[in-house]
Scaffold this motif. Sequence first.
Motif, PDB file in Angstrom:
ATOM      1  N   SER A  49      -5.757  -3.427 -12.091  1.00  0.00           N
ATOM      2  CA  SER A  49      -6.602  -2.266 -12.390  1.00  0.00           C
ATOM      3  C   SER A  49      -8.041  -2.686 -12.638  1.00  0.00           C
ATOM      4  O   SER A  49      -8.983  -2.049 -12.137  1.00  0.00           O
ATOM      5  CB  SER A  49      -6.051  -1.522 -13.610  1.00  0.00           C
ATOM      6  OG  SER A  49      -4.753  -1.038 -13.337  1.00  0.00           O
ATOM      7  N   LEU A  94       6.808   4.171 -16.895  1.00  0.00           N
ATOM      8  CA  LEU A  94       6.002   3.038 -16.449  1.00  0.00           C
ATOM      9  C   LEU A  94       6.127   1.826 -17.376  1.00  0.00           C
ATOM     10  O   LEU A  94       6.716   0.821 -17.009  1.00  0.00           O
ATOM     11  CB  LEU A  94       4.521   3.439 -16.303  1.00  0.00           C
ATOM     12  CG  LEU A  94       3.584   2.326 -15.830  1.00  0.00           C
ATOM     13  CD1 LEU A  94       3.942   1.872 -14.421  1.00  0.00           C
ATOM     14  CD2 LEU A  94       2.144   2.788 -15.896  1.00  0.00           C
ATOM     15  N   LEU A 139       4.505   9.362  -9.824  1.00  0.00           N
ATOM     16  CA  LEU A 139       4.288   9.168 -11.254  1.00  0.00           C
ATOM     17  C   LEU A 139       3.361  10.246 -11.813  1.00  0.00           C
ATOM     18  O   LEU A 139       3.664  10.856 -12.851  1.00  0.00           O
ATOM     19  CB  LEU A 139       3.707   7.778 -11.531  1.00  0.00           C
ATOM     20  CG  LEU A 139       3.432   7.432 -12.991  1.00  0.00           C
ATOM     21  CD1 LEU A 139       4.704   7.488 -13.823  1.00  0.00           C
ATOM     22  CD2 LEU A 139       2.788   6.055 -13.082  1.00  0.00           C
ATOM     23  N   ALA A 140       2.264  10.507 -11.121  1.00  0.00           N
ATOM     24  CA  ALA A 140       1.334  11.552 -11.581  1.00  0.00           C
ATOM     25  C   ALA A 140       2.031  12.908 -11.632  1.00  0.00           C
ATOM     26  O   ALA A 140       1.879  13.670 -12.596  1.00  0.00           O
ATOM     27  CB  ALA A 140       0.111  11.597 -10.673  1.00  0.00           C
ATOM     28  N   MET A 160       4.299   5.562  -5.424  1.00  0.00           N
ATOM     29  CA  MET A 160       4.459   5.469  -6.871  1.00  0.00           C
ATOM     30  C   MET A 160       3.392   6.292  -7.584  1.00  0.00           C
ATOM     31  O   MET A 160       3.700   7.057  -8.500  1.00  0.00           O
ATOM     32  CB  MET A 160       4.367   4.017  -7.350  1.00  0.00           C
ATOM     33  CG  MET A 160       4.476   3.887  -8.867  1.00  0.00           C
ATOM     34  SD  MET A 160       3.735   2.400  -9.546  1.00  0.00           S
ATOM     35  CE  MET A 160       2.018   2.644  -9.200  1.00  0.00           C
ATOM     36  N   GLN A 161       2.154   6.152  -7.180  1.00  0.00           N
ATOM     37  CA  GLN A 161       1.056   6.854  -7.842  1.00  0.00           C
ATOM     38  C   GLN A 161       1.252   8.373  -7.758  1.00  0.00           C
ATOM     39  O   GLN A 161       1.122   9.080  -8.752  1.00  0.00           O
ATOM     40  CB  GLN A 161      -0.281   6.436  -7.207  1.00  0.00           C
ATOM     41  CG  GLN A 161      -1.506   6.953  -7.917  1.00  0.00           C
ATOM     42  CD  GLN A 161      -1.904   8.357  -7.498  1.00  0.00           C
ATOM     43  OE1 GLN A 161      -1.635   8.794  -6.390  1.00  0.00           O
ATOM     44  NE2 GLN A 161      -2.528   9.069  -8.403  1.00  0.00           N
ATOM     45  N   GLY A 162       1.609   8.859  -6.588  1.00  0.00           N
ATOM     46  CA  GLY A 162       1.817  10.295  -6.423  1.00  0.00           C
ATOM     47  C   GLY A 162       2.986  10.820  -7.224  1.00  0.00           C
ATOM     48  O   GLY A 162       2.883  11.848  -7.917  1.00  0.00           O
ATOM     49  N   TRP A 172       0.831  -1.201   0.000  1.00  0.00           N
ATOM     50  CA  TRP A 172       0.000   0.000   0.000  1.00  0.00           C
ATOM     51  C   TRP A 172       0.870   1.258   0.000  1.00  0.00           C
ATOM     52  O   TRP A 172       0.632   2.178  -0.768  1.00  0.00           O
ATOM     53  CB  TRP A 172      -0.945   0.000   1.196  1.00  0.00           C
ATOM     54  CG  TRP A 172      -1.758   1.249   1.318  1.00  0.00           C
ATOM     55  CD1 TRP A 172      -1.741   2.132   2.352  1.00  0.00           C
ATOM     56  CD2 TRP A 172      -2.710   1.776   0.378  1.00  0.00           C
ATOM     57  NE1 TRP A 172      -2.607   3.160   2.118  1.00  0.00           N
ATOM     58  CE2 TRP A 172      -3.222   2.969   0.908  1.00  0.00           C
ATOM     59  CE3 TRP A 172      -3.167   1.356  -0.864  1.00  0.00           C
ATOM     60  CZ2 TRP A 172      -4.165   3.754   0.251  1.00  0.00           C
ATOM     61  CZ3 TRP A 172      -4.109   2.132  -1.527  1.00  0.00           C
ATOM     62  CH2 TRP A 172      -4.605   3.305  -0.968  1.00  0.00           C
ATOM     63  N   TYR A 195       2.531   1.637  -3.420  1.00  0.00           N
ATOM     64  CA  TYR A 195       1.552   2.055  -4.427  1.00  0.00           C
ATOM     65  C   TYR A 195       1.275   3.557  -4.301  1.00  0.00           C
ATOM     66  O   TYR A 195       1.297   4.287  -5.289  1.00  0.00           O
ATOM     67  CB  TYR A 195       0.242   1.263  -4.302  1.00  0.00           C
ATOM     68  CG  TYR A 195      -0.870   1.938  -5.063  1.00  0.00           C
ATOM     69  CD1 TYR A 195      -0.943   1.839  -6.442  1.00  0.00           C
ATOM     70  CD2 TYR A 195      -1.798   2.743  -4.404  1.00  0.00           C
ATOM     71  CE1 TYR A 195      -1.916   2.513  -7.151  1.00  0.00           C
ATOM     72  CE2 TYR A 195      -2.773   3.418  -5.104  1.00  0.00           C
ATOM     73  CZ  TYR A 195      -2.838   3.307  -6.478  1.00  0.00           C
ATOM     74  OH  TYR A 195      -3.786   3.993  -7.177  1.00  0.00           O
ATOM     75  N   ARG A 196       0.984   4.013  -3.073  1.00  0.00           N
ATOM     76  CA  ARG A 196       0.667   5.433  -2.872  1.00  0.00           C
ATOM     77  C   ARG A 196       1.822   6.329  -3.293  1.00  0.00           C
ATOM     78  O   ARG A 196       1.624   7.354  -3.940  1.00  0.00           O
ATOM     79  CB  ARG A 196       0.290   5.688  -1.410  1.00  0.00           C
ATOM     80  CG  ARG A 196      -1.077   5.111  -1.067  1.00  0.00           C
ATOM     81  CD  ARG A 196      -1.489   5.420   0.345  1.00  0.00           C
ATOM     82  NE  ARG A 196      -1.459   6.856   0.559  1.00  0.00           N
ATOM     83  CZ  ARG A 196      -1.214   7.414   1.741  1.00  0.00           C
ATOM     84  NH1 ARG A 196      -0.986   6.682   2.799  1.00  0.00           N
ATOM     85  NH2 ARG A 196      -1.207   8.713   1.870  1.00  0.00           N
TER      86      ARG A 196
END
Length: 172
Positions: free
Chosen positions: A148, A132, A31-32, A27-29, A21, A24-25
């Motif tokens: 996803s 990615l 990457l965006a 990476m997501q932040g 978790w 993921y958080r």
Amino acid sequence: MATNGTRTRPKALSAREQRAWDRYRRMQGLLASQLNRQLMQETGLSDADYGILSALLKAPEHRLRGLALRCEVQWEKSRLSHHLGRMQARGLVAREDCVEDSRGAVFRLTEAGRAAVEGAADDRVAAVRTYLLDLLTPDQLDALAEISDAVLARLADDDAHRRAVAELARGA
């Protein structure tokens, strides 16, 4: 987690789950943020601009009613309205009256908007590949798609999510 009107405590995350978790958080932040920063530097478009322009580019006649555009980008009415106003001032989109409903509006992709989103497409693809897709093996890419799909299916089935979408549709 509700059970018979009472609230029960969810099972704590295991060390493995917490690690996944947290990664993921992060990476997501990151990457965006990287994709948005790179898009802005190379094209002058924000990720938000690109999302709206892409939705309009895919729409029939490059037009969408405000409500349909809100559902497409999954934004609240106020956020979309303010952002569209800024994009309109930059000549990327145009607002037109809705023929079917005098209270509604239709947003149209302008020639400048079309040129901007089409010009940004190669930069966006290159960045998505760099940060990615090209980092993943074919099996990892399939796993990402499966993960996803599972999360999106759960969200679609969630009652709270359905209520939120319905509220968006009603203009709440």
